[in-house]
Design a protein around this motif. Structure first.
Motif, PDB file in Angstrom:
ATOM      1  N   TYR A   1      57.499   2.338  26.587  1.00 52.01           N
ATOM      2  CA  TYR A   1      56.761   3.456  27.182  1.00 52.01           C
ATOM      3  C   TYR A   1      57.230   4.788  26.589  1.00 52.01           C
ATOM      4  CZ  TYR A   1      55.532   6.950  30.715  1.00 52.01           C
ATOM      5  OH  TYR A   1      55.076   8.076  31.352  1.00 52.01           O
TER       6      TYR A   1
ATOM      7  N   SER B   1      58.542   5.207  23.688  1.00 43.28           N
ATOM      8  CA  SER B   1      58.076   5.252  22.300  1.00 43.28           C
ATOM      9  C   SER B   1      56.643   5.762  22.226  1.00 43.28           C
ATOM     10  CB  SER B   1      58.164   3.857  21.676  1.00 43.28           C
ATOM     11  OG  SER B   1      57.606   3.858  20.380  1.00 43.28           O
ATOM     12  N   ILE B   2      55.813   5.308  23.157  1.00 40.90           N
ATOM     13  CA  ILE B   2      54.419   5.756  23.188  1.00 40.90           C
ATOM     14  C   ILE B   2      54.339   7.264  23.425  1.00 40.90           C
ATOM     15  CG2 ILE B   2      52.251   5.610  24.487  1.00 40.90           C
ATOM     16  CD1 ILE B   2      52.909   2.633  24.953  1.00 40.90           C
ATOM     17  N   THR B   3      55.129   7.751  24.383  1.00 44.30           N
ATOM     18  CA  THR B   3      55.110   9.194  24.666  1.00 44.30           C
ATOM     19  C   THR B   3      55.608   9.991  23.466  1.00 44.30           C
ATOM     20  OG1 THR B   3      57.327   9.145  25.670  1.00 44.30           O
ATOM     21  CG2 THR B   3      55.446   8.802  27.135  1.00 44.30           C
TER      22      THR B   3
ATOM     23  N   SER C   1      55.371   9.065  20.267  1.00 44.03           N
ATOM     24  CA  SER C   1      54.326   9.023  19.238  1.00 44.03           C
ATOM     25  C   SER C   1      53.228  10.032  19.533  1.00 44.03           C
ATOM     26  CB  SER C   1      53.717   7.614  19.150  1.00 44.03           C
ATOM     27  OG  SER C   1      54.632   6.690  18.627  1.00 44.03           O
TER      28      SER C   1
ATOM     29  N   ALA D   1      60.115   7.694  18.307  1.00 41.26           N
ATOM     30  CA  ALA D   1      59.252   6.559  18.644  1.00 41.26           C
ATOM     31  C   ALA D   1      59.777   5.275  18.001  1.00 41.26           C
ATOM     32  CB  ALA D   1      57.827   6.831  18.192  1.00 41.26           C
TER      33      ALA D   1
ATOM     34  N   SER E   1      56.000  -2.934  24.311  1.00 44.73           N
ATOM     35  CA  SER E   1      57.012  -2.430  23.373  1.00 44.73           C
ATOM     36  C   SER E   1      56.738  -2.779  21.914  1.00 44.73           C
ATOM     37  CB  SER E   1      58.391  -2.961  23.762  1.00 44.73           C
ATOM     38  OG  SER E   1      58.762  -2.492  25.036  1.00 44.73           O
TER      39      SER E   1
ATOM     40  N   LEU F   1      51.573  -2.514  21.855  1.00 47.02           N
ATOM     41  CA  LEU F   1      50.925  -1.222  22.073  1.00 47.02           C
ATOM     42  C   LEU F   1      51.719  -0.056  21.471  1.00 47.02           C
ATOM     43  CD1 LEU F   1      48.467   0.083  23.346  1.00 47.02           C
ATOM     44  CD2 LEU F   1      49.737   0.289  25.494  1.00 47.02           C
ATOM     45  N   ALA F   2      53.044  -0.037  21.660  1.00 47.89           N
ATOM     46  CA  ALA F   2      53.854   1.077  21.152  1.00 47.89           C
ATOM     47  C   ALA F   2      53.760   1.211  19.626  1.00 47.89           C
ATOM     48  CB  ALA F   2      55.306   0.941  21.610  1.00 47.89           C
TER      49      ALA F   2
ATOM     50  N   ILE G   1      50.239   2.516  18.770  1.00 52.57           N
ATOM     51  CA  ILE G   1      50.112   3.962  18.970  1.00 52.57           C
ATOM     52  C   ILE G   1      50.846   4.723  17.869  1.00 52.57           C
ATOM     53  CG2 ILE G   1      50.635   5.883  20.531  1.00 52.57           C
ATOM     54  CD1 ILE G   1      48.386   4.124  21.540  1.00 52.57           C
TER      55      ILE G   1
ATOM     56  N   SER H   1      49.184   7.372  15.353  1.00 52.74           N
ATOM     57  CA  SER H   1      49.677   8.748  15.242  1.00 52.74           C
ATOM     58  C   SER H   1      50.060   9.088  13.809  1.00 52.74           C
ATOM     59  CB  SER H   1      50.881   8.956  16.170  1.00 52.74           C
ATOM     60  OG  SER H   1      50.529   8.699  17.514  1.00 52.74           O
TER      61      SER H   1
ATOM     62  N   SER I   1      45.111   0.480  13.751  1.00 53.09           N
ATOM     63  CA  SER I   1      46.056   0.520  14.874  1.00 53.09           C
ATOM     64  C   SER I   1      45.641  -0.441  15.990  1.00 53.09           C
ATOM     65  CB  SER I   1      46.189   1.943  15.424  1.00 53.09           C
ATOM     66  OG  SER I   1      44.927   2.456  15.836  1.00 53.09           O
TER      67      SER I   1
END
Length: 236
Positions: free
Chosen positions: A21, A23-25, A27, A35, A74, A77-78, A81, A85, A101
């Motif tokens: 989570y 890592s997503i933020t 990115s 990330a 992790s 999705l991460a 994303i 990005s 992606s």
């Protein structure tokens, strides 16, 4: 009432998801370096929860499903994303941003679904059908980490959008393939036990470079074995 022995491995699994989570933020904020490191830390948690479960004999169907859902965040999705990005920040191939992606994230989730269907919660670690999703995340992240470190330390920029897209799609294809992948401990069993600790220390000390090299080696060994055995079967 949850048995106490299940708390530790599931807590580590939750930490895995939390790092994904984060890592997503990172990115989304454009901090690709953070990330990447959050995903690497999630990989450590992913390894530790299994070891903890084995030591405590705390395997359960809930733990298996929970681990897979967290891995989907992790390592599916991460990284997806992160790929989005990174490609969004480049000038070329912008039309491929969402397809590339999304395909990676989709294949990662499909890989985990297949894994859950064909396995049961146990202390035994079998070989994989298709590349495991942490290895998919590793090759994507370690490539970015490798070229970033090389650029910062030497000024040499080896980043290629085309190569990055190719690596990402290759990882996606290998995850949903039926190519058998041995567990990492079998691939690196040639390392003598007395040299294992120095080897691990060396890898950690040079992780920014060694992670990409080791991941590529792991993939190439499995692919070489698969295609060589397939060639022998065709000749017989």
């Amino acid at each position: 009432m949850v048995e106490r022995k299940y708390i530790a491995p599931n807590a580590i699994t939750a930490a895995n998801m939390f790092l994904g989570y984060l890592s997503i933020t990172a990115s989304i904020a454009g901090d690709f370096s953070k990330a990447i490191w959050f995903i690497i830390l999630a990989m450590i948690c992913d390894g530790l929860d299994g070891q903890t479960a084995r030591k405590l004999d705390a395997f359960s169907e809930f733990g298996k499903e929970f681990d897979s859902f967290c891995d989907a965040i992790s390592f599916g999705l991460a990284p997806g994303i992160l790929v989005y990005s990174v490609l969004k920040s480049t000038d070329s191939m912008k039309s491929f941003v969402i397809p590339v992606s999304f395909i990676y994230a989709l294949c990662g989730v499909m890989r985990l679904v297949k894994f859950n269907i064909v396995t049961t919660a146990s202390s035994e670690k079998d070989d994989f059908s298709g590349m495991p999703i942490p290895s998919g995340a590793s090759v994507v992240c370690s490539y970015l980490l490798f070229v970033e470190t090389l650029r910062n330390s030497t000024g040499i920029d080896l980043f290629s959008v085309e190569a990055f897209v190719g690596i990402t799609l290759l990882a996606a294809i290998l995850m949903v393939s039926t190519i058998p992948f041995k567990t990492p401990d079998k691939v690196f069993k040639f390392i003598p036990k007395k040299l294992l600790l120095p080897f691990i220390i060396l890898v950690l000390a040079t992780l920014k470079y060694s992670m990409f090299i080791i991941t590529c080696y792991y993939i190439l060994v499995n692919l070489t074995k698969f295609f060589s055995e397939r060639s022998k079967e065709e000749l017989e």
